[in-house]
Design a protein around this motif. Structure first.
Motif, mmCIF file in Angstrom:
data_model
loop_
_atom_site.group_PDB
_atom_site.id
_atom_site.type_symbol
_atom_site.label_atom_id
_atom_site.label_comp_id
_atom_site.label_asym_id
_atom_site.label_seq_id
_atom_site.Cartn_x
_atom_site.Cartn_y
_atom_site.Cartn_z
ATOM 1 N N LEU A 175 0.832 -1.200 0.000
ATOM 2 C CA LEU A 175 0.000 0.000 0.000
ATOM 3 C C LEU A 175 0.874 1.260 0.000
ATOM 4 O O LEU A 175 0.563 2.243 -0.667
ATOM 5 C CB LEU A 175 -0.925 0.002 1.214
ATOM 6 N N LYS A 176 1.990 1.193 0.713
ATOM 7 C CA LYS A 176 2.915 2.327 0.738
ATOM 8 C C LYS A 176 3.453 2.610 -0.667
ATOM 9 O O LYS A 176 3.504 3.762 -1.108
ATOM 10 C CB LYS A 176 4.075 2.033 1.689
ATOM 11 N N GLU A 177 3.830 1.574 -1.377
ATOM 12 C CA GLU A 177 4.321 1.757 -2.748
ATOM 13 C C GLU A 177 3.224 2.311 -3.649
ATOM 14 O O GLU A 177 3.468 3.178 -4.485
ATOM 15 C CB GLU A 177 4.837 0.436 -3.313
ATOM 16 N N LYS A 178 1.997 1.825 -3.452
ATOM 17 C CA LYS A 178 0.865 2.322 -4.256
ATOM 18 C C LYS A 178 0.699 3.819 -4.056
ATOM 19 O O LYS A 178 0.539 4.571 -5.012
ATOM 20 C CB LYS A 178 -0.414 1.581 -3.867
ATOM 21 N N ARG A 179 0.753 4.279 -2.801
ATOM 22 C CA ARG A 179 0.633 5.711 -2.520
ATOM 23 C C ARG A 179 1.768 6.511 -3.150
ATOM 24 O O ARG A 179 1.553 7.586 -3.692
ATOM 25 C CB ARG A 179 0.601 5.945 -1.007
ATOM 26 N N GLN A 180 2.984 5.978 -3.068
ATOM 27 C CA GLN A 180 4.127 6.670 -3.657
ATOM 28 C C GLN A 180 3.994 6.767 -5.175
ATOM 29 O O GLN A 180 4.276 7.803 -5.772
ATOM 30 C CB GLN A 180 5.428 5.952 -3.305
ATOM 31 N N ARG A 181 3.553 5.687 -5.804
ATOM 32 C CA ARG A 181 3.448 5.676 -7.262
ATOM 33 C C ARG A 181 2.341 6.584 -7.767
ATOM 34 O O ARG A 181 2.425 7.119 -8.873
ATOM 35 C CB ARG A 181 3.244 4.241 -7.748
ATOM 36 N N MET A 182 1.306 6.761 -6.976
ATOM 37 C CA MET A 182 0.229 7.660 -7.393
ATOM 38 C C MET A 182 0.642 9.117 -7.206
ATOM 39 O O MET A 182 0.044 10.021 -7.779
ATOM 40 C CB MET A 182 -1.060 7.357 -6.637
ATOM 41 N N GLY A 183 1.668 9.372 -6.423
ATOM 42 C CA GLY A 183 2.315 10.672 -6.375
ATOM 43 C C GLY A 183 1.489 11.852 -5.914
ATOM 44 O O GLY A 183 1.676 12.960 -6.412
ATOM 45 N N GLY A 184 0.586 11.684 -4.984
ATOM 46 C CA GLY A 184 -0.128 12.820 -4.412
ATOM 47 C C GLY A 184 -1.112 13.506 -5.351
ATOM 48 O O GLY A 184 -1.049 14.719 -5.543
ATOM 49 N N LEU A 185 -2.003 12.750 -5.949
ATOM 50 C CA LEU A 185 -2.978 13.351 -6.868
ATOM 51 C C LEU A 185 -3.847 14.398 -6.171
ATOM 52 O O LEU A 185 -4.206 15.397 -6.774
ATOM 53 C CB LEU A 185 -3.862 12.277 -7.489
#
Length: 93
Positions: free
Chosen positions: A18-28
């Protein structure tokens, strides 16, 4: 007044947490939520690590401006998200 609802489905191949998912989405939220004409939220695929779904609501007084802003958001997503945009659906209300 024109309102567009744009839903974007993104594939995140190889995403392991989940942490990687948040990082990859980059703060939309931070990037697109600053514009007073745009509301954004993660609207689906909460339980899947390798996918994400986001919905953008764009509001404006002129239809061409609303459509232009939707296109701009879509283009930026293609360039900035560490994933693959699989589907974009738009509905003008």
């Amino acid at each position: 007044m024109y309102i567009a609802v744009m839903t974007v489905r993104i594939s995140l191949p190889g995403c392991a947490s989940l942490k990687e998912k948040r990082q990859r989405m980059g703060g939309l939220h931070e990037r697109y939520g600053r514009n007073p004409a745009v509301a954004v939220c993660e609207s689906g695929e909460h339980d899947r690590l390798e996918a994400s779904e986001w919905t953008f609501v764009v509001v404006g007084n002129e239809r061409p401006k609303v459509e232009s802003l939707c296109s701009e958001i879509e283009d930026k997503l293609q360039r900035t998200v560490d994933g693959r945009v699989m589907e974009v659906s738009r509905e003008l209300l």
